[in-house]
Structures are given as structure tokens and as C-alpha cells.
Design a protein around this motif. Sequence first.
Motif, mmCIF file in Angstrom:
data_model
loop_
_atom_site.group_PDB
_atom_site.id
_atom_site.type_symbol
_atom_site.label_atom_id
_atom_site.label_comp_id
_atom_site.label_asym_id
_atom_site.label_seq_id
_atom_site.Cartn_x
_atom_site.Cartn_y
_atom_site.Cartn_z
ATOM 1 N N LEU A 20 0.857 -1.171 0.000
ATOM 2 C CA LEU A 20 0.000 0.000 0.000
ATOM 3 C C LEU A 20 0.899 1.228 0.000
ATOM 4 N N ALA A 21 0.621 2.177 -0.883
ATOM 5 C CA ALA A 21 1.338 3.458 -0.896
ATOM 6 C C ALA A 21 0.447 4.493 -0.237
ATOM 7 N N SER A 22 1.031 5.331 0.609
ATOM 8 C CA SER A 22 0.284 6.433 1.220
ATOM 9 C C SER A 22 0.999 7.735 0.902
ATOM 10 N N VAL A 29 5.956 10.026 0.356
ATOM 11 C CA VAL A 29 5.145 8.834 0.098
ATOM 12 C C VAL A 29 5.758 7.725 0.937
ATOM 13 N N ARG A 30 4.923 6.908 1.524
ATOM 14 C CA ARG A 30 5.413 5.762 2.284
ATOM 15 C C ARG A 30 4.814 4.491 1.707
ATOM 16 N N LEU A 31 5.599 3.431 1.773
ATOM 17 C CA LEU A 31 5.142 2.119 1.314
ATOM 18 C C LEU A 31 4.986 1.202 2.515
ATOM 19 N N TRP A 32 3.907 0.418 2.479
ATOM 20 C CA TRP A 32 3.554 -0.466 3.591
ATOM 21 C C TRP A 32 3.390 -1.884 3.075
ATOM 22 N N LEU A 42 5.785 -0.798 7.870
ATOM 23 C CA LEU A 42 6.409 0.188 7.010
ATOM 24 C C LEU A 42 7.585 -0.437 6.276
ATOM 25 N N LEU A 43 7.715 -0.123 4.983
ATOM 26 C CA LEU A 43 8.824 -0.622 4.181
ATOM 27 C C LEU A 43 9.811 0.505 3.894
ATOM 28 N N GLY A 44 11.064 0.319 4.230
ATOM 29 C CA GLY A 44 12.101 1.282 3.878
ATOM 30 C C GLY A 44 11.850 2.675 4.421
ATOM 31 N N GLN A 45 12.515 3.626 3.776
ATOM 32 C CA GLN A 45 12.436 5.032 4.160
ATOM 33 C C GLN A 45 11.331 5.736 3.374
#
Length: 127
Positions: A20-22, A29-32, A42-45
Amino acid sequence: MTGQADWVTSVAYSPKGDVLASASKDATVRLWDVTHRTKPRLLGQPLAGHTNAVWPVAFSPNNRILASGSRDSTVLLWDVTNPSNPVPLSPLPTDGVDWIWSIGFSPDGRTLAAGSKDKAIRLWALP
């Protein structure tokens, strides 16, 4: 799920449904990883590069590219083949574009469309 420093403005599932991108007003933007719906992580930075609020995010149909649009009038692309370590791709040319409000890939993933505050829709051919 928490982790954004400001409002979450939009979310998008990857075509596989495991990421999921937020997008956020904090310009990131964060990737989950949502493989386990009860334990998302949470994935990565945070994906940085925009200088103002990020509004739309969209995954390409082949699950390889994430696009984001911003109030800073930019459209950024990331290679998300490895969502824990996304790689920034060349930004799309956006001369004269106003705030990006919506974004979407064509079904074949070869065209990206973006709607902006200036009442225009722009199309970009992707490699």
C-alpha cells in the motif's frame, strides 16, 4: 497504521495487493507491507523528492512503477520492483503544470495521465 508526519491525502494498493502506498501533506510517500492485514509494516524510508504536499499516488499495472503527483507541480516516478528499496526514476517534464490532483496509468502501463489545478489533463508516454 501510523507513520506519516502530516495528513494522509491518498492511498493506493499495488496490483498484487501486498503493498500500500500512502501520500501525505508532509511531501512524502510511504510504502507499507500489507500482506498480513492485521500487522501492516512500514517498508524502507519515506520516498522524498517533492517539496510540497503529495496528493495522488498510483501503481503501474505491472507492479513495477509508482507515480506520485504534488502541489509542487511535479510528477515523480519510482521503480518499486523491490518495495523495501525503491529507486527514483527520472521525473516527468511538467513545465507549465499547476498542482497535480489526480494520476493514473493506462491499462497497458505505457501512458501516465495527470489532472491538474489548471483544468488540464496531461499524458506522458512511458518506456
